[in-house]
Design a protein around this motif. Structure first.
Motif, short mmCIF file in Angstrom:
data_model
loop_
_atom_site.label_atom_id
_atom_site.label_comp_id
_atom_site.label_asym_id
_atom_site.label_seq_id
_atom_site.Cartn_x
_atom_site.Cartn_y
_atom_site.Cartn_z
N TRP A 12 2.35 -10.22 13.31
CA TRP A 12 3.17 -11.43 13.14
C TRP A 12 2.23 -12.59 13.41
N PHE A 13 1.77 -13.29 12.36
CA PHE A 13 0.70 -14.25 12.55
C PHE A 13 0.69 -15.27 11.41
N VAL A 14 -0.04 -16.35 11.62
CA VAL A 14 -0.23 -17.40 10.61
C VAL A 14 -1.63 -17.25 10.04
N TRP A 15 -1.71 -17.22 8.71
CA TRP A 15 -3.00 -17.14 8.00
C TRP A 15 -2.94 -18.10 6.82
N ASP A 16 -3.92 -18.97 6.74
CA ASP A 16 -3.95 -20.00 5.70
C ASP A 16 -2.67 -20.82 5.69
N GLY A 17 -2.14 -21.11 6.89
CA GLY A 17 -0.97 -21.95 7.00
C GLY A 17 0.34 -21.28 6.66
N ARG A 18 0.33 -19.98 6.41
CA ARG A 18 1.56 -19.25 6.04
C ARG A 18 1.77 -18.07 6.99
N TRP A 19 3.05 -17.81 7.29
CA TRP A 19 3.40 -16.70 8.18
C TRP A 19 3.33 -15.38 7.43
N HIS A 20 2.79 -14.37 8.12
CA HIS A 20 2.67 -13.03 7.55
C HIS A 20 3.17 -11.99 8.55
N VAL A 21 3.63 -10.88 8.00
CA VAL A 21 4.08 -9.74 8.79
C VAL A 21 3.40 -8.48 8.27
N GLY A 22 2.87 -7.66 9.18
CA GLY A 22 2.36 -6.34 8.82
C GLY A 22 3.44 -5.30 9.02
N LEU A 23 3.53 -4.33 8.12
CA LEU A 23 4.57 -3.31 8.17
C LEU A 23 3.95 -1.93 8.03
N SER A 24 4.38 -1.00 8.89
CA SER A 24 3.99 0.40 8.79
C SER A 24 5.25 1.20 8.45
N CYS A 25 5.19 1.95 7.34
CA CYS A 25 6.40 2.60 6.82
C CYS A 25 6.15 4.09 6.56
N SER A 26 7.23 4.84 6.64
CA SER A 26 7.19 6.26 6.29
C SER A 26 8.60 6.70 5.91
N ASN A 27 8.69 7.89 5.31
CA ASN A 27 10.00 8.39 4.90
C ASN A 27 10.89 8.71 6.09
N ARG A 28 10.28 9.21 7.17
CA ARG A 28 11.05 9.67 8.34
C ARG A 28 10.15 9.61 9.56
N GLY A 29 10.56 10.26 10.66
CA GLY A 29 9.68 10.38 11.82
C GLY A 29 8.36 11.01 11.42
N TRP A 30 7.29 10.73 12.16
CA TRP A 30 5.93 10.98 11.70
C TRP A 30 5.51 12.45 11.69
N PHE A 31 6.31 13.37 12.18
CA PHE A 31 5.85 14.75 12.33
C PHE A 31 6.27 15.63 11.16
N SER A 32 6.16 15.12 9.96
CA SER A 32 6.52 15.87 8.76
C SER A 32 5.62 15.44 7.61
N ALA A 33 5.46 16.33 6.63
CA ALA A 33 4.77 15.96 5.41
C ALA A 33 5.61 14.90 4.69
N GLN A 34 4.99 13.78 4.30
CA GLN A 34 5.75 12.67 3.74
C GLN A 34 4.83 11.56 3.27
N ARG A 35 5.45 10.50 2.79
CA ARG A 35 4.72 9.31 2.35
C ARG A 35 4.52 8.36 3.52
N PHE A 36 3.30 7.81 3.62
CA PHE A 36 2.97 6.79 4.60
C PHE A 36 2.45 5.57 3.85
N ALA A 37 3.00 4.40 4.15
CA ALA A 37 2.59 3.19 3.45
C ALA A 37 2.55 2.02 4.43
N SER A 38 1.56 1.14 4.24
CA SER A 38 1.45 -0.08 5.04
C SER A 38 1.38 -1.27 4.10
N PHE A 39 2.05 -2.36 4.50
CA PHE A 39 2.15 -3.55 3.66
C PHE A 39 1.83 -4.80 4.47
N LEU A 40 1.43 -5.84 3.76
CA LEU A 40 1.27 -7.17 4.33
C LEU A 40 2.21 -8.09 3.57
#
Length: 455
Positions: free
Chosen positions: A259-287
């Motif tokens: 949660w930060f300001v970069w180039d005068g604009r607010w940004h959020v980092g996100l860590s995502c997955s289909n479910r809890g981390w102890f399973s085979a699944q998709r993992f994705a991170s976004f800005l």
């Protein structure tokens, strides 16, 4: 008390994919990408872990592997281009943030119980371990939300209660400086912790503090929320989220990491997955670039300085406490669907069946009740139990867990606390007789002040 906000303040203008991969059990996977600005570039810290099935002994399994790596992202032709990543330290779930303008990474290290967090200074190439004093009367926990203010490191420890810790960034020594009940003690059924949990680094904004946390009701369902601690001490929540399209793609876990300001604009980092981390699944991170839900300017910090000056911890309450066995930690046995912990000879090795409570109680006399059932006749010994203070080796009370013919029974034991302390109740499985634990309760006991008097 918090003042919920019905509107949805988290509205992403733009979403950039930083990492997106499907991983199988046993593979290494990069997760929890966290960001902070460093001039025209972005520092990106992330966790590299081996995807393994869960278990109570997860941290000590040979398969356990978790490190934090760091890289730099730069804009190139309208895209974010990553440099070479390097290993920073062992640990989990990093939070990148600025302390006096310098990029830092706060790393959770659950194996290091005395110093469970490490602060890494990326410019100096140094690191300091943050010590958590057992005398503070609460567990270190996870999901700390860091921020710097006037040369000192602070972390929001949690929301139930709202607690802020302050640390010297050079020595690692710290102290609690703020603690108050804000009405967010809504425990999740599956682990007993509040559903309102930490997330991003914190911004000093509008004369107070602001950040994003995650709310969870199930292991595979995390939803971001915005929070702001106003200069008058009021905690305001923004419970709406504009990230529903991610959930519509099957990403049930959406954790805010930055949660930060970069180039005068607010940004959020996100860590995502289909479910809890102890399973085979998709993992994705976004800005995500977002509209700020709270005042963006720092504002007058006089009130904030007073809030963080210390002395904000109330005396420990003389209170009742209750915990289901399924929400307790343990190494022996397993957890049933109805919230019990069970150990069976031949299937489970002897060991710690459950370690429960951990709540801070005021000085005085108490009565603990352990509700259980054990196979075998009354003369059989299914295990043992102890009542103690977190961080101390000497038990306040203890004894054997007897056989009950597999009928429910209660062990009741009185104990006394000369000073406020975090009380823990442990139940061990002996290995010879099946043992089932349903819950543990602790109540004030004015009728029996003698410590260790079993009933």
């Amino acid at each position: 008390m918090p003042e919920p906000v019905a509107a949805a303040p988290l509205r992403p203008r733009r979403l950039v994919t930083v990492h997106d991969r499907y991983a199988e059990l046993g593979e290494l996977v990069d997760v929890f990408h966290s960001f902070c600005p460093d001039g025209e570039a972005l520092v990106c810290a992330f966790r590299r872990m081996r995807l393994a099935s869960p278990g109570q002994d997860y941290l000590v399994r040979p398969a356990y592997f978790s490190e934090v790596h760091v890289t730099t992202l730069r804009r190139q032709g309208g895209a974010l281009v990553s440099g070479l990543a390097r290993r920073l330290t062992d640990g989990e779930d990093p939070r990148a943030f600025l302390l006096d303008g310098a990029p830092m990474v706060l790393v959770h290290r659950p194996r290091a119980r005395a110093t469970p967090y490490r602060l890494c200074d990326l410019r100096r190439g140094t690191a300091v371990d943050l010590a958590v004093d057992p005398a503070w009367g609460f567990a270190a926990g996870k999901n700390w939300q860091p921020f710097g203010f006037e040369g000192r490191l602070y972390v929001v420890h949690g929301f139930a209660p709202l607690r802020v810790l302050a640390f010297d960034p050079v020595t690692g020594r710290g102290e609690p400086v703020l603690e108050r009940d804000v009405g967010l003690d809504f425990p999740a059924h599956y682990d007993g912790y509040t559903m309102f949990r930490g997330g991003t680094a914190v911004a000093v904004a509008g004369g107070g503090l602001a950040g994003l946390g995650h709310m969870t009701t199930e292991p595979g369902r995390h939803v971001p929320f915005a929070w702001r601690l106003a200069p008058d001490g009021t905690l305001v929540l923004g419970l709406g989220s504009g990230f529903q399209p991610l959930a519509d793609e099957g990403l049930g876990v959406v954790d805010p990491t930055s949660w930060f300001v970069w180039d005068g604009r607010w940004h959020v980092g996100l860590s995502c997955s289909n479910r809890g981390w102890f399973s085979a699944q998709r993992f994705a991170s976004f800005l995500a670039e977002i509209d700020p839900p709270w005042p963006a300017a720092a504002g007058d910090t006089v009130a904030l300085r007073a809030m963080l000056a210390g002395g904000g911890r109330p005396p420990a309450p003389r209170r009742r406490a209750f915990q289901e066995a399924g929400a307790m930690r343990g190494e022996a046995g397993g957890r049933t669907q109805d919230g019990q912990r069970v150990a069976i000879p031949g299937q489970h090795a002897p060991g710690l069946l459950a370690l429960g409570l951990g709540v801070v109680l005021a000085p005085g006399a108490y009565l603990a009740r352990i509700h259980f059932a054990a196979a075998g006749p009354p003369g059989a010994v299914a295990g043992r139990w102890t009542i103690g203070v977190r961080g101390e080796a000497v038990a306040l009370a203890g004894g054997d867990v007897p056989g009950t013919g597999d009928r429910m029974a209660t062990i009741a034991a009185g104990f006394a606390l000369p000073a406020a302390a975090a009380v823990e109740v442990a139940v061990w499985f002996g290995g010879g007789v099946a043992l089932r634990l349903t819950d543990i309760a602790v109540d004030p006991d004015d009728q029996n002040p003698a410590p260790g008097s079993a009933r």
